[in-house]
Scaffold this motif. Structure first.
Motif, PDB file in Angstrom:
ATOM      1  N   SER A 143       0.488  -1.297  -0.548  1.00  0.00           N
ATOM      2  CA  SER A 143       0.249   0.210  -0.043  1.00  0.00           C
ATOM      3  C   SER A 143       0.813   1.812  -0.268  1.00  0.00           C
ATOM      4  N   PHE A 144       2.310   1.408   0.720  1.00  0.00           N
ATOM      5  CA  PHE A 144       3.021   2.265   1.089  1.00  0.00           C
ATOM      6  C   PHE A 144       3.385   2.877  -0.315  1.00  0.00           C
ATOM      7  N   LYS A 145       4.148   1.391  -1.165  1.00  0.00           N
ATOM      8  CA  LYS A 145       4.450   1.727  -2.777  1.00  0.00           C
ATOM      9  C   LYS A 145       3.838   2.156  -3.722  1.00  0.00           C
ATOM     10  N   ARG A 146       2.354   1.653  -3.131  1.00  0.00           N
ATOM     11  CA  ARG A 146       0.907   2.386  -4.318  1.00  0.00           C
ATOM     12  C   ARG A 146       0.737   3.989  -3.748  1.00  0.00           C
ATOM     13  N   PHE A 147       1.247   3.909  -2.670  1.00  0.00           N
ATOM     14  CA  PHE A 147       0.539   5.564  -2.198  1.00  0.00           C
ATOM     15  C   PHE A 147       1.580   6.313  -3.256  1.00  0.00           C
ATOM     16  N   PRO A 151      10.211  15.127  -7.011  1.00  0.00           N
ATOM     17  CA  PRO A 151      10.582  14.415  -8.126  1.00  0.00           C
ATOM     18  C   PRO A 151      10.423  12.636  -7.756  1.00  0.00           C
ATOM     19  N   LYS A 152      10.188  11.920  -8.956  1.00  0.00           N
ATOM     20  CA  LYS A 152       9.961  10.305  -8.259  1.00  0.00           C
ATOM     21  C   LYS A 152      11.498   9.926  -7.731  1.00  0.00           C
ATOM     22  N   GLU A 183      12.399   6.146  -2.835  1.00  0.00           N
ATOM     23  CA  GLU A 183      13.740   5.219  -1.630  1.00  0.00           C
ATOM     24  C   GLU A 183      13.092   5.505  -0.203  1.00  0.00           C
ATOM     25  N   ALA A 184      12.482   6.815  -0.200  1.00  0.00           N
ATOM     26  CA  ALA A 184      12.137   7.030   0.987  1.00  0.00           C
ATOM     27  C   ALA A 184      10.738   6.196   1.924  1.00  0.00           C
TER      28      ALA A 184
END
Length: 197
Positions: A20-24, A41-42, A47-48
């Motif tokens: 879910s965090f990755k999707r967010f 910026p992407k 990696e954040a």
């Protein structure tokens, strides 16, 4: 002491599962940002961790608009419960920081003091620069917005432009605006408050 905006943002992001965090983060990167702000910026997002993402949201979108974007992205990624929890945490944090004086002084019939007196404030506030300094320090104005308003003349045009930003703020941010107005234009604010009594 209530939670800060950063606290509630970090908490909301930490509560998302790994997927879910990755999707967010992906959705946040694609999100249509309103004029005056630039996208994160992407590369900075990839990696954040939740704390980094919360800091990036606040850095690029300031607190008020950052919360708005976060809520919208949570809704769009079907994280409705997290969005609801975030809203509730924000309310709780704001209430615990707000004094009893400000509760009845700042908001009357659901309308904030600065909204109610918008026309008078635009017409009568002449010392705008120190207010801009305060708002910039509170991270309520981007560098671009700060510079734009500072270089406008006369003060009525500065205030009119400033209110374009104020419109999108929540009550907590408007409280900060009022605090600065009170500090730098005390006689005017006192006079407007008397008119309310």
């Amino acid at each position: 002491m209530g939670k800060t905006v950063r606290d509630v943002l970090v908490e909301a992001l930490e509560n998302l599962g790994k997927k879910s965090f990755k999707r967010f983060k992906n959705k946040l990167n694609d999100w249509e940002i309103k004029e005056g702000f630039s996208k994160i910026p992407k590369g900075k997002l990839e990696e954040a961790d939740p704390e980094d993402v919360a800091d990036l949201i606040r850095k690029y979108y300031m607190d008020s608009y950052g919360i708005e974007v976060t809520l919208a992205v949570l809704e769009a990624t079907d994280e409705k419960q997290e969005a609801e929890d975030l809203r509730n945490n924000l309310k709780t944090g704001r209430q615990s920081r707000r004094t009893s004086e400000s509760k009845h002084l700042l908001i009357t019939d659901g309308e904030h003091f600065v909204d109610r007196h918008r026309a008078e404030l635009i017409r009568r506030v002449t010392l705008v620069d120190p207010i801009l300094d305060d708002l910039y320090q509170y991270k309520l104005l981007t560098t671009e917005a700060y510079d734009t308003v500072r270089h406008m003349r006369p003060s009525q045009e500065q205030m009119r432009e400033l209110f374009r930003h104020v419109e999108s703020w929540g009550n907590e941010d408007k409280d900060r605006f009022l605090k600065s107005l009170r500090k730098n234009n005390h006689p005017l604010i006192r006079s407007l408050q008397k008119d309310c009594d």
